[in-house]
Design an enzyme around this catalytic site. Structure first.
Site, PDB file in Angstrom:
ATOM      1  N   TYR A 150       0.838  -1.212   0.000  1.00  0.00           N
ATOM      2  CA  TYR A 150       0.000   0.000   0.000  1.00  0.00           C
ATOM      3  C   TYR A 150       0.868   1.256   0.000  1.00  0.00           C
ATOM      4  O   TYR A 150       0.562   2.240  -0.664  1.00  0.00           O
ATOM      5  CB  TYR A 150      -0.958  -0.005   1.198  1.00  0.00           C
ATOM      6  CG  TYR A 150      -1.725   1.293   1.339  1.00  0.00           C
ATOM      7  CD1 TYR A 150      -2.563   1.747   0.311  1.00  0.00           C
ATOM      8  CD2 TYR A 150      -1.603   2.082   2.480  1.00  0.00           C
ATOM      9  CE1 TYR A 150      -3.259   2.952   0.433  1.00  0.00           C
ATOM     10  CE2 TYR A 150      -2.292   3.267   2.600  1.00  0.00           C
ATOM     11  CZ  TYR A 150      -3.119   3.707   1.579  1.00  0.00           C
ATOM     12  OH  TYR A 150      -3.798   4.890   1.704  1.00  0.00           O
ATOM     13  N   ARG A 157       1.558   6.660  -6.692  1.00  0.00           N
ATOM     14  CA  ARG A 157       0.401   7.523  -6.984  1.00  0.00           C
ATOM     15  C   ARG A 157       0.791   8.984  -6.836  1.00  0.00           C
ATOM     16  O   ARG A 157       0.497   9.805  -7.711  1.00  0.00           O
ATOM     17  CB  ARG A 157      -0.763   7.183  -6.044  1.00  0.00           C
ATOM     18  CG  ARG A 157      -1.921   8.185  -6.151  1.00  0.00           C
ATOM     19  CD  ARG A 157      -3.160   7.758  -5.373  1.00  0.00           C
ATOM     20  NE  ARG A 157      -2.940   7.513  -3.947  1.00  0.00           N
ATOM     21  CZ  ARG A 157      -3.893   7.139  -3.089  1.00  0.00           C
ATOM     22  NH1 ARG A 157      -5.139   6.972  -3.527  1.00  0.00           N
ATOM     23  NH2 ARG A 157      -3.621   6.921  -1.811  1.00  0.00           N
ATOM     24  N   TYR A 211      -1.023  13.043   6.766  1.00  0.00           N
ATOM     25  CA  TYR A 211      -0.632  11.981   7.698  1.00  0.00           C
ATOM     26  C   TYR A 211       0.860  12.083   7.976  1.00  0.00           C
ATOM     27  O   TYR A 211       1.653  12.348   7.057  1.00  0.00           O
ATOM     28  CB  TYR A 211      -0.889  10.592   7.078  1.00  0.00           C
ATOM     29  CG  TYR A 211      -2.307  10.063   7.156  1.00  0.00           C
ATOM     30  CD1 TYR A 211      -3.257  10.606   8.016  1.00  0.00           C
ATOM     31  CD2 TYR A 211      -2.690   8.980   6.366  1.00  0.00           C
ATOM     32  CE1 TYR A 211      -4.550  10.077   8.072  1.00  0.00           C
ATOM     33  CE2 TYR A 211      -3.968   8.453   6.412  1.00  0.00           C
ATOM     34  CZ  TYR A 211      -4.902   9.010   7.271  1.00  0.00           C
ATOM     35  OH  TYR A 211      -6.158   8.498   7.323  1.00  0.00           O
ATOM     36  N   ARG A 224     -11.536  13.551   2.161  1.00  0.00           N
ATOM     37  CA  ARG A 224     -12.486  12.687   2.868  1.00  0.00           C
ATOM     38  C   ARG A 224     -13.833  12.595   2.148  1.00  0.00           C
ATOM     39  O   ARG A 224     -14.538  11.601   2.283  1.00  0.00           O
ATOM     40  CB  ARG A 224     -12.689  13.180   4.295  1.00  0.00           C
ATOM     41  CG  ARG A 224     -11.414  13.175   5.137  1.00  0.00           C
ATOM     42  CD  ARG A 224     -10.893  11.779   5.358  1.00  0.00           C
ATOM     43  NE  ARG A 224      -9.664  11.791   6.183  1.00  0.00           N
ATOM     44  CZ  ARG A 224      -8.970  10.697   6.441  1.00  0.00           C
ATOM     45  NH1 ARG A 224      -9.333   9.521   5.944  1.00  0.00           N
ATOM     46  NH2 ARG A 224      -7.881  10.769   7.177  1.00  0.00           N
ATOM     47  N   GLU A 331     -14.090  -1.047   6.634  1.00  0.00           N
ATOM     48  CA  GLU A 331     -14.054   0.287   6.028  1.00  0.00           C
ATOM     49  C   GLU A 331     -15.350   0.468   5.242  1.00  0.00           C
ATOM     50  O   GLU A 331     -15.847  -0.493   4.640  1.00  0.00           O
ATOM     51  CB  GLU A 331     -12.832   0.399   5.104  1.00  0.00           C
ATOM     52  CG  GLU A 331     -12.670   1.776   4.477  1.00  0.00           C
ATOM     53  CD  GLU A 331     -11.355   1.928   3.715  1.00  0.00           C
ATOM     54  OE1 GLU A 331     -10.282   1.628   4.295  1.00  0.00           O
ATOM     55  OE2 GLU A 331     -11.403   2.310   2.542  1.00  0.00           O
TER      56      GLU A 331
HETATM   57  C1  3EB Z   1      -7.748   6.055   5.842  1.00  0.00           C
HETATM   58  O1  3EB Z   1      -8.633   6.794   6.275  1.00  0.00           O
HETATM   59  C2  3EB Z   1      -8.154   4.666   5.470  1.00  0.00           C
HETATM   60  O2  3EB Z   1      -5.304   5.608  -0.151  1.00  0.00           O
HETATM   61  O3  3EB Z   1      -6.887   6.334  -1.466  1.00  0.00           O
HETATM   62  C3  3EB Z   1      -9.309   5.411   2.789  1.00  0.00           C
HETATM   63  C4  3EB Z   1      -9.667   6.037   1.596  1.00  0.00           C
HETATM   64  C5  3EB Z   1      -8.026   4.922   2.932  1.00  0.00           C
HETATM   65  C6  3EB Z   1      -8.743   6.171   0.549  1.00  0.00           C
HETATM   66  C7  3EB Z   1      -6.481   5.882  -0.370  1.00  0.00           C
HETATM   67  C8  3EB Z   1      -7.114   5.077   1.889  1.00  0.00           C
HETATM   68  C9  3EB Z   1      -7.461   5.687   0.713  1.00  0.00           C
HETATM   69  O4  3EB Z   1      -6.564   6.391   5.750  1.00  0.00           O
HETATM   70  C10 3EB Z   1      -7.595   4.216   4.180  1.00  0.00           C
END
Ligand code: 3EB
Length: 350
Positions: A150, A157, A211, A224, A331
């Site tokens: 990932y 990406r 992050y 989000r 999720e």
């Molecule tokens: C998170 O909140 C959970 O890498 O495109 C959620 C939605 C998550 C999209 C992405 C990853 C992605 O981090 C993981």
């Protein structure tokens, strides 16, 4: 064949989840794009030139094959750019691409190719705004060369989006990134638009593009949620949402509590979206989407938590998929399309 069953959809964009049989039985020229989950027996799209993303994630509940069908009442045309297949109306474009890692030099190269071609498709077609992206990659949590796959995907990406001249934080698309069955190609499908959407963040969570580095050297590039106006309606796309508060996974090992925390996050996003939606009201009852479950045995626990929360009108499908953090078990992603200015749905429960 009876064409009488060809229903006239109300104007705008529509999302529905159908079994493969229901989808194949219903002739409709208004299909913008399809994602078939575990849909190996779906030989071809209908109409034949509609983009079909074949995603290899087992369906856990109800039908064994599920089709996510995006329809649009506007005139549609189909096309392609290298490996990207797309179909579009005046305002929106649905596209998909699949790249097998064996064809290129592994996941990094597959991700680079997919995102390069997506960027070029958008640039050449004039649908410059990526609204919503779905990513599925096999063995998402496996370590390869000292890095989790990932994280390798995130690096590629981000680099490809940068090379494509795109933003890496702030006005970035809503997204999901999930595991797929071993041996599956990387599959990416997306919606893009001619005009800029409104992006929504969750005040309970650190933005994913911010992050800290403990989650990887290159942050995931997604918002989000996104709000998109289209022919008299407003679409809300909620990204994959999990039991994350701040930037930390919470309730590790407690499936029920993870599910409830995820719902609290979705409710927080609905509040933010409603504040930005000038009169249009979204609630849990107006959502449709997918619930990703890491371990099939956890399904009853997750369903027991969701049943009272999701009103009767909500339509969710349950898929087995690995989540992009080892410590997360569930999720949820969702979408809703409401007439502009429409208030609460009758079955809203707040
Ligand atoms: C998170 O909140 C959970 O890498 O495109 C959620 C939605 C998550 C999209 C992405 C990853 C992605 O981090 C993981």
């Amino acid at each position: 064949m009876s064409l009488v069953s060809l229903e006239r959809a109300p104007p705008g964009l529509h999302l529905e989840y159908l079994s493969a049989a229901e989808y194949q039985a219903r002739p409709s020229a208004d299909v913008l794009g399809i994602a078939a989950f575990n849909g190996a027996s779906l030989d071809e799209a209908r109409p034949a030139d509609a983009p079909l993303a074949r995603v290899r994630t087992p369906v856990l509940y109800g039908d064994t094959e599920v089709c996510e069908v995006w329809r649009c009442s506007d005139p549609l045309t189909s096309g392609g750019h290298n490996r990207v297949r797309f179909r579009r109306c005046d305002e929106l474009l649905f596209g998909c691409i699949a790249v097998a890692e064996e064809e290129v030099a592994g996941l990094h190269a597959a991700t680079t190719l997919a995102y390069d071609e997506i960027c070029t498709t958008l640039d050449t077609s004039g649908y410059l705004h990526l609204l919503r992206v779905w990513n599925y990659l096999p063995d998402i949590n496996r370590e390869a060369g000292g890095t989790e796959r990932y994280r390798e995907f995130n690096t590629a990406r981000q680099q490809a989006l940068r090379a494509g001249g795109r933003l890496l934080a702030g006005k970035v698309p809503a997204a999901s990134a999930l595991g797929a069955t071993t041996g599956s190609p990387l599959v990416v499908y997306f919606l893009a638009g001619r005009t800029a959407p409104t992006f929504v963040e969750n005040p309970r969570q650190v933005s994913a593009y911010h992050y800290p580095r403990q989650y990887g050297s290159h942050s995931p590039v997604f918002s989000r949620a996104a709000l998109v106006r289209h022919s008299g309606s407003l679409a809300l796309f909620i990204s994959g949402t999990a039991s994350i508060v701040g930037h930390r996974s919470t309730h590790v090992g407690d499936i029920a509590a993870q599910t409830r925390e995820t719902l609290v996050n979705i409710e927080a996003l609905l509040r933010q979206a409603n504040a930005a939606a000038s009169g249009t009201h979204f609630d849990l009852g107006s959502l449709a989407g997918k619930v990703y479950v890491r371990r099939p045995a956890d399904l009853p626990i997750i369903q027991a938590q969701l049943a009272p929360a999701l009103a009767a009108g909500a339509h969710f499908v349950y898929l087995q998929a690995d989540i992009c953090r080892q410590d997360l078990s569930v999720e949820i992603e969702a979408a809703a399309i409401r007439p502009l200015g429409a208030g609460a749905t009758p079955d809203a429960r707040q």
